[in-house]
Scaffold this motif. Sequence first.
Motif, mmCIF file in Angstrom:
data_model
loop_
_atom_site.group_PDB
_atom_site.id
_atom_site.type_symbol
_atom_site.label_atom_id
_atom_site.label_comp_id
_atom_site.label_asym_id
_atom_site.label_seq_id
_atom_site.Cartn_x
_atom_site.Cartn_y
_atom_site.Cartn_z
ATOM 1 N N HIS A 144 -69.711 -66.573 0.565
ATOM 2 C CA HIS A 144 -69.218 -65.195 0.570
ATOM 3 C C HIS A 144 -69.748 -64.474 -0.669
ATOM 4 C CE1 HIS A 144 -66.230 -66.044 3.726
ATOM 5 N NE2 HIS A 144 -66.094 -67.221 3.126
ATOM 6 N N ARG A 194 -70.779 -60.180 -2.395
ATOM 7 C CA ARG A 194 -70.983 -58.736 -2.283
ATOM 8 C C ARG A 194 -72.207 -58.399 -3.119
ATOM 9 N NH1 ARG A 194 -65.497 -55.350 -2.609
ATOM 10 N NH2 ARG A 194 -64.948 -55.806 -0.470
ATOM 11 N N ASP A 224 -70.164 -59.737 2.470
ATOM 12 C CA ASP A 224 -71.175 -60.303 3.342
ATOM 13 C C ASP A 224 -71.063 -61.823 3.244
ATOM 14 O OD1 ASP A 224 -73.317 -60.500 5.104
ATOM 15 O OD2 ASP A 224 -74.686 -59.327 3.874
#
Length: 186
Positions: free
Chosen positions: A78, A80, A88
Motif C-alpha cells: 500500500h 500514496r 494505491d
Amino acid sequence: MRIRSVPTLLALTALMALAGCASQPAQMPRTVAHVDLDRYMGTWHVIANIPNFLEKGKVATADEYHRRKDGDIAITYHFRKGFDRAPDAWHGKGWLPDPKDAAHWKVRIIWPFVSDYLILALDPQYRYVMVGVPDRDLLWIMARGTTMPDDVYRQYVEQARAQGFPVDQLKRVPQTAAQVGRPGYQ
C-alpha cells in the motif's frame, strides 16, 4: 552476436551465472531463529527504508501479508504518491524456499522480478520487524502501527550496521503529512 550451438549457449549461460555469483556477499546476513508465519501475517507499516527507485517518494507505505490456500503468501504493498493523492497498491506473492525456514522468503511484487526477503530482527510480540536482502543494499524497518519508539528504531539500526548494511542511507518514510520534509525523512 549469433549463437551457433547449444553448447555455446550453455557455456555463456554458465559464465553469466558465475559472474553473478562473484558479486554476491561472502556471507548471508543472519536471520532470526524462528518466525511464526501465521502470527507474522497482517499489516506492517514502513517506518524507514533504504530508498529504492520503486519506493522513492511514496508515503504512508505498508506491506500486508496473508496466507493463500496454496501455502504461498499474498502481498499487498500500500502507498500514496503524496498525501493529497488517492491510496494505491501493488499486489505480489511470497513463498518459502525452505518450508522449515520462515525467516527467508522469496517475493515477487513486479513480475518477473524475484527477490529474497530476510527477516533480520523481530520483536517477540511481533510489533516491530527489520527485513533486508542478501547483498545488503535494501533494508526496511517496519511496525504494526505507524510509529516506532526511538529506542527500538536505534536498536534496529545498530543491528543492521553490525550486519554490514549501509545504515547511513536509511530514510524514514512519512506516515503522516506532518512528517513530510522533516530531517531524516524521504
